[in-house]
Design an enzyme around this catalytic site. Structure first.
Site: not given
Ligand code: S3P
Length: 457
Positions: A28, A102, A331, A410
């Site tokens: 992802k 996010g 994660d 998850r």
């Molecule tokens: C991600 C970073 C992580 C992870 C998210 C994907 C990324 O988040 O939890 O699923 O692709 O940069 P954080 O940067 O908030 O730790």
């Protein structure tokens, strides 16, 4: 299925052992970045193995709204992006809706912060609860301006308007939280700034942005001293389209891998999994727990290490997982907590404060879910402590309400895996969010022999 559809429950039961070899969908994190940089670069970017989960499709849609040409060749499954060149994105005519994503929202906010136009970001109920101040703080220093919801409570929440900087300012920014999303947002904004944009991180987080920026032709100077990394990006580079092979997502592979370890008699392989050292903390931890977990055919694909993970079910023992390991498995704690429930002895997972601001408050969602399955579990500050059942936990007593998944993929997948090996079935309230990262999860688990039924028990 969209996370906004009416809830679709599911129930998982212990059945026969699991066996077979599968490949999970593309990573992802890498998929988001491939579309963003492909949409910025000059020329064509060809992406093999893109994750076609809802989160990534939202990023594709947002990039299209800003003028990038992104399409899929249905015959080959190959995705192509034709970019506008750095600085060439256009003001989106409508709101950018990133759904549950996010990473999509936060990285794109970095990207548009260096573009002299106005954009509006929103998302689903989960994303609209997540903190954005960690992104807007450095981007404000770089010259972008934001109008956000939540200000009366001192928060920065979506929906949020970004007024991109006409003349972005390069900054040096020390990450206050170990977050690859914050690091990446600053670097993506730094692409539009003159001079060097520098991010300093005390704890190493996933480095897919750094690797991919280099792959597209940007210059990054990374220095490590006493465990602190200083990542310096030279702004205003020429980004050229390229070919990307997205490896299988280690965070998705985690679910069949743990299922293979806890369902008695199982033996299975997950092929072509990304093994970037900043993502593999779960696999290291499972080995410390005594798991039979071997990695075969290690190779490199487009700058990322990949391999095949082979597991065999057996006894696990409780371990103490140090806080320093959290960024490399951030994660994976929900599924590790499930594995810990089957272990002999106590597992302590330390330093999990960041889990409170994921797609759901994962610390409390995991603790409540495990308790509903008869596992002794507690939260102590930022630590999660699971008393292993030395074999199968009870599962859900009849009449127990389904596990609440809170739009969190998850949490949904972790508790379905739990149900595949518990003494009694485990049900969840909604499978909808699974499609954000792992659209064929149910099909692959069925292929391995797992008994998961969609609908009420
Ligand atoms: C991600 C970073 C992580 C992870 C998210 C994907 C990324 O988040 O939890 O699923 O692709 O940069 P954080 O940067 O908030 O730790």
């Amino acid at each position: 299925m969209s996370a906004a559809s009416p809830p679709t429950p599911a129930v998982a039961r212990r059945g026969a052992s699991l066996s077979g070899a599968i490949a999970v969908p593309g990573d992802k994190s890498i998929s988001h970045r491939a579309l963003m940089l492909g949409g910025l670069a000059v020329g064509e970017t060809v992406v093999h193995g893109l994750l076609e989960g809802e989160d990534v499709l939202r990023t594709a849609a947002a990039m299209r709204q800003m003028g990038a040409e992104i399409s899929k060749d249905d015959a080959t499954g190959i995705w192509r992006a034709r970019g506008r060149g750095l600085g060439g994105l256009v003001e989106p005519a409508d709101v950018l809706d990133l759904g549950n994503a996010g990473t999509g929202a936060r990285l794109l906010m970095g990207l548009v912060a260096g573009h002299n136009f106005v954009s509006v970001f929103t998302g689903d109920a989960s994303l609209r609860r997540r903190p954005m101040g960690r992104i807007t703080a450095p981007l404000t220093q770089m010259g972008a301006r934001f109008v956000a919801r939540g200000a009366a409570d001192g928060k920065v929440l979506l929906p949020l308007t970004v007024i991109g900087a006409a003349a972005p300012i390069p900054i040096e920014y020390a990450l206050p939280v170990p977050s690859a999303q914050v690091k990446s947002a600053v670097l993506l904004a730094g692409l539009s700034a003159p001079g060097q944009t520098i991010v300093v991180e005390k704890e190493p987080t996933r480095d897919h942005s750094e690797r991919m920026l280099r792959h597209f032709g940007a210059t990054l100077d990374v220095r490590e001293e006493n465990g602190v990394s200083r990542i310096a990006l030279t702004g205003q580079p020429e980004l050229s389209g390229c070919t990307i092979h997205v490896p299988g997502d280690p965070s998705s592979a985690a679910f069949p891998v743990v299922a293979g370890l806890i369902v008695p008699g199982s033996e299975l392989t997950v092929r072509n999994v990304g093994l970037n050292a900043r993502r593999t903390g779960l696999y290291q931890t499972l080995r410390e727990m005594g798991a039979t977990l071997d990695i075969g055919d290690r190779r490199e694909a487009a700058g990322e290490e990949v391999g095949d993970i082979h597991v065999r079910a057996g006894t696990l023992v409780g371990v103490d997982v140090p806080a320093a390991r959290a960024p490399s498995m951030i994660d994976e704690y929900p599924i590790l907590a499930v594995a810990a429930s089957f272990a002999r002895g106590r597992t302590i997972m330390r330093g999990l404060g960041e889990l409170r601001v994921k797609e759901s408050d994962r610390l409390s969602a995991v603790a409540r879910g495990l308790a509903a399955c008869g596992v002794e579990v507690r939260i102590d500050g930022d630590d999660l402590i699971v008393e292993g059942c030395d074999g199968a936990p009870p599962g859900m007593a009849p009449g127990t309400p389904a596990i609440a998944t809170h739009l969190d993929h998850r949490i949904a997948m972790s508790f379905l895996v739990m149900g595949l090996a518990s003494r009694q079935a485990v049900s969840i309230d909604d499978i909808g969010a699974i499609a954000t990262s792992f659209p064929n999860f149910l099909a692959l688990m069925a292929e391995l022999g797992g008994d998961i039924v969609v609908g009420h028990a």
